[in-house]
Design an enzyme around this catalytic site. Structure first.
Site: not given
Ligand code: NOJ
Ligand code: CA
Length: 674
Positions: A369, A371, A438-439, A463
């Site tokens: 992952h 982020e 995501h986003e 979420e």
């Molecule tokens: C938002 C994402 O949609 C989610 O899946 C993720 O766990 C968090 N951000 C942290 O990155």
């Molecule tokens: Ca999200």
């Protein structure tokens, strides 16, 4: 399978050059788009379907600082073509696709010497058109400052959409009159009399996304996600926009069964796609949203070596291909602030090499992952080093995230944002890495060209149930007719701990307000049905694995196969209900879901192979569930009650699907061995 082996079964090409015929009709003769020029040489189009006007005469054209892209045009040539061919994709709702369309290219030039081709394609499921500009006679480059594409609806009707916002899509869907919609993102889905339609885009590259803004009662104009300084895009003097699309169908599920968006995208550009595979996955994920775990190092750290081994063992024992880890890499301490994520360096308590070796031994894929918090410049600088490392560890799956503002006021959906998301896809492809973003930027069918862009969020997903009032069953009955028309969604379905009883026992600590009221707003059977209904080639069982251990209903996910060969939406109405069937190999899966009203729907099983008996395992709402006080104080049947029933069925049978309010049903059909 190599995509260059794409099978062309039938192709018919017809080319007619003329300056006259500016009408285009779909192969079945039901959808018509016609082109005209106004007196001042401004291009216009109109669309009708099934003998009824859908889009009245509407202007077309972009505006630039350096050249007149809008008016003074005369037609130099009109070309007509037709095509009917099949093509295959390595994964998708349907692996074999048919592209049957007619095409019209209206070639024009204006007094300045600007050339414009407006290319239209008419399919039986809608139309697409795009701008192909050549302003090289006037300038070397263009700054786009306006988009004057109009959608003048022929009459009022209902619509389903999220509001326009250029940095995210995680908004509740609205059902409102077309005329009551001030602005909207796309897909913008509508119903006008008995015609269903949806406006979106296909093949969006190097250009800002389109939203639509109402000008007066039924007239909408395109607005593009702006650059920080207010202009819209910087392009060369010769450029082509994304297709602007209008899917059209006689019933709501016809929109879902449409392949228009993919057909308007280019064939696959990745030579070897053998490593791009659909997969089920679990993850060290939900705990962080519940607050039983955290992303950072410390006593509640989720991504530890011990927890990783536990999840890999669980995946291996339950026919699940992959495990996602969030919070494995350094940098989470400052997420949302002045963050600097390190995409290579694990926290000390996460032994990446050991975990990768263990996963490999167990035949389980690791999902990394990344982020970014929106820090796209840092990510572009660092990503290839990280991808090379993941590749060296045999890792093919990566979830990316952009939860945070991009630097310098760059909007996520602007031209720079679109460029960024595409850079990641193309860089990842070089290292044999598939992306779950995501986003993200919205899907516009680029998965056909870049099948490593497998899934993405891009709507209010699971979420939100952990830390807000959550997602209603109406939202869930709207997604397939709106967001999912654009492509797969990583909604992350499948919470079994509906009222968070176990979560609370495990120390759930909500980080966004009062944790006594949050819960899942659907029945457990609906959570199962969502694995079928909310298509994603990478499908997650998102709950804490403790909630699946020993749970009889988890057998559905063990049996489920997200590697579809065929899909069909069988019945439904937008926001009300939905029934979808899929085939993967010899097995079939059916998902059904209703909104906040109980409902019984009959589904003919004539999609099953004739002459074959199937064992149907039916995961249904228990219609005798006791009424209890829900965490929000309302009285309603206990959502955790479900039934599992086995039955032998054939393609001659009809299934009566009875669902509780906020409920659903899921069925696995396995051929009975003779
Ligand atoms: C938002 C994402 O949609 C989610 O899946 C993720 O766990 C968090 N951000 C942290 O990155
Ligand atoms: Ca999200």
């Amino acid at each position: 399978m190599k995509l260059n082996t794409t099978l062309i079964i039938a192709a018919a090409m017809l080319m007619v050059a003329c300056t006259g015929n500016t009408n285009l009709t779909s192969p079945d003769g039901e959808i018509n788009v016609s082109f005209s020029l106004s007196q001042d040489g401004v291009p216009h189009y109109q669309v009708s379907a099934y003998g009824q006007a859908v889009i009245n005469e509407s202007a077309l054209g972009l505006e630039a600082e350096q050249a007149d892209l809008r008016q003074g045009f005369t037609i130099t040539k009109v070309r007509h073509e037709a095509k009917d061919e099949q093509w295959e994709q390595p994964w998708g709702e349907n692996k074999v696709m048919r592209d049957n369309h007619r095409e019209m290219a209206v070639e024009m030039s204006n007094g300045q010497g600007v050339k414009l081709t407006l290319r239209f394609k008419a399919f039986d499921d809608g139309v697409g058109y795009r701008y192909e500009y050549d302003a090289t006679a006037v300038t070397d480059s263009l700054t786009i400052i306006g988009d004057h594409t109009y959608f003048n609806f022929a009459q009022d009707g209902m619509s389903w959409s999220i509001g326009s916002y250029f940095s995210g899509y995680e908004l509740p869907y609205r059902e409102q009159a077309i005329s009551a919609t001030e602005n909207a993102n796309t897909p913008f889905t509508f119903k006008m009399d008995d015609i269903y339609g949806s406006i979106h885009e296909a093949a969006l590259y190097d250009f800002p996304e389109m939203n639509i803004y109402r000008q007066d009662s039924l007239s909408f104009k395109s607005e593009l996600a702006p650059r920080p300084e207010g202009t819209l895009a910087r392009v060369g003097a010769e450029f082509t926009t994304a297709w602007r699309t209008l899917q059209i169908a006689r019933d709501a599920v016809g929109l879902i069964n449409s392949s228009l968006i993919l057909n308007l995208n280019e064939p696959c550009k990745i030579a070897d796609v053998s490593w791009i595979k659909p997969q089920k996955y679990v993850g060290v994920w939900w705990g962080m949203h519940l607050g039983t775990h955290v992303w950072t190092m410390g006593p509640r750290h989720g991504a530890t070596t011990e927890n990783a081994i536990k999840h890999i063992d669980f995946a291996a024992a339950n026919n699940i291909g992959g495990v996602l880890f969030e919070g494995w890499n350094k940098g989470w301490e400052n997420w949302g602030g002045n963050q600097h994520f390190d995409y290579c360096e694990p926290y000390e308590d996460f032994d990446l090499e050991k975990i990768a070796a263990y996963a490999d031994e167990k035949g389980v894929s690791l999902w990394m992952h990344n982020e970014t918090g929106g820090s796209i410049f840092e990510y572009e600088r660092d990503m290839e080093k990280a991808f090379a490392k993941y590749q060296s560890l045999g890792i093919h799956y990566l979830k990316t995230g952009y939860a945070g503002g991009m630097p310098n006021h760059i909007r996520h959906h602007s031209q720079r944002g679109v460029q960024h998301y595409q850079k990641v896809v193309e860089a990842a492809a070089k290292y044999e890495i598939a992306i779950d973003a995501h986003e993200p930027i919205k899907e516009t069918g680029i998965r056909r060209t870049w099948p490593n862009m497998m899934t993405r969020e891009g709507a209010r997903g699971m979420e939100w149930n952990a830390w807000s009032e959550g997602n209603s069953s109406i939202h869930l009955c709207t997604l397939p007719y709106t967001r999912l028309l654009s492509g797969p969604m990583d909604y992350t379905p499948g919470i079994f701990d509906i009222y968070y009883d176990n979560g609370r026992a495990m120390g759930m600590e909500q980080w966004n307000g009062d944790n006594t009221k949050v819960f899942i707003k659907t029945t457990l059977a609906r959570q199962i049905a969502n694995w079928v209904l909310l298509y994603s080639p990478l499908q997650m069982a998102c709950d804490l694995i403790e909630n699946y251990e020993g749970h009889p209903a988890f057998q559905f996910f063990r049996d489920f196969n997200p590697d579809c060969d065929w899909s069909e939406a069988l019945a439904g109405e937008i926001g009300d209900y939905i029934v979808i069937a899929r085939r993967a190999g010899e097995d079939f899966f059916l998902g059904a879901g209703t909104n906040n009203e109980p409902r019984t729907v009959s589904a003919k099983l004539d999609f099953l192979k004739p002459g074959v008996s199937y064992e149907a395992t039916i995961y249904a709402d228990d219609l005798n569930a006791p009424v209890i006080t829900q965490p929000d104080g309302s009285q309603a049947p206990d959502k955790t009650f479900y039934t599992i029933e086995k039955r032998i069925v054939t393609s001659d049978d009809t299934l009566e699907i009875s669902m509780a309010a906020d409920g659903g049903q899921a069925v696995v059909f396995k051929p009975v061995e003779e």
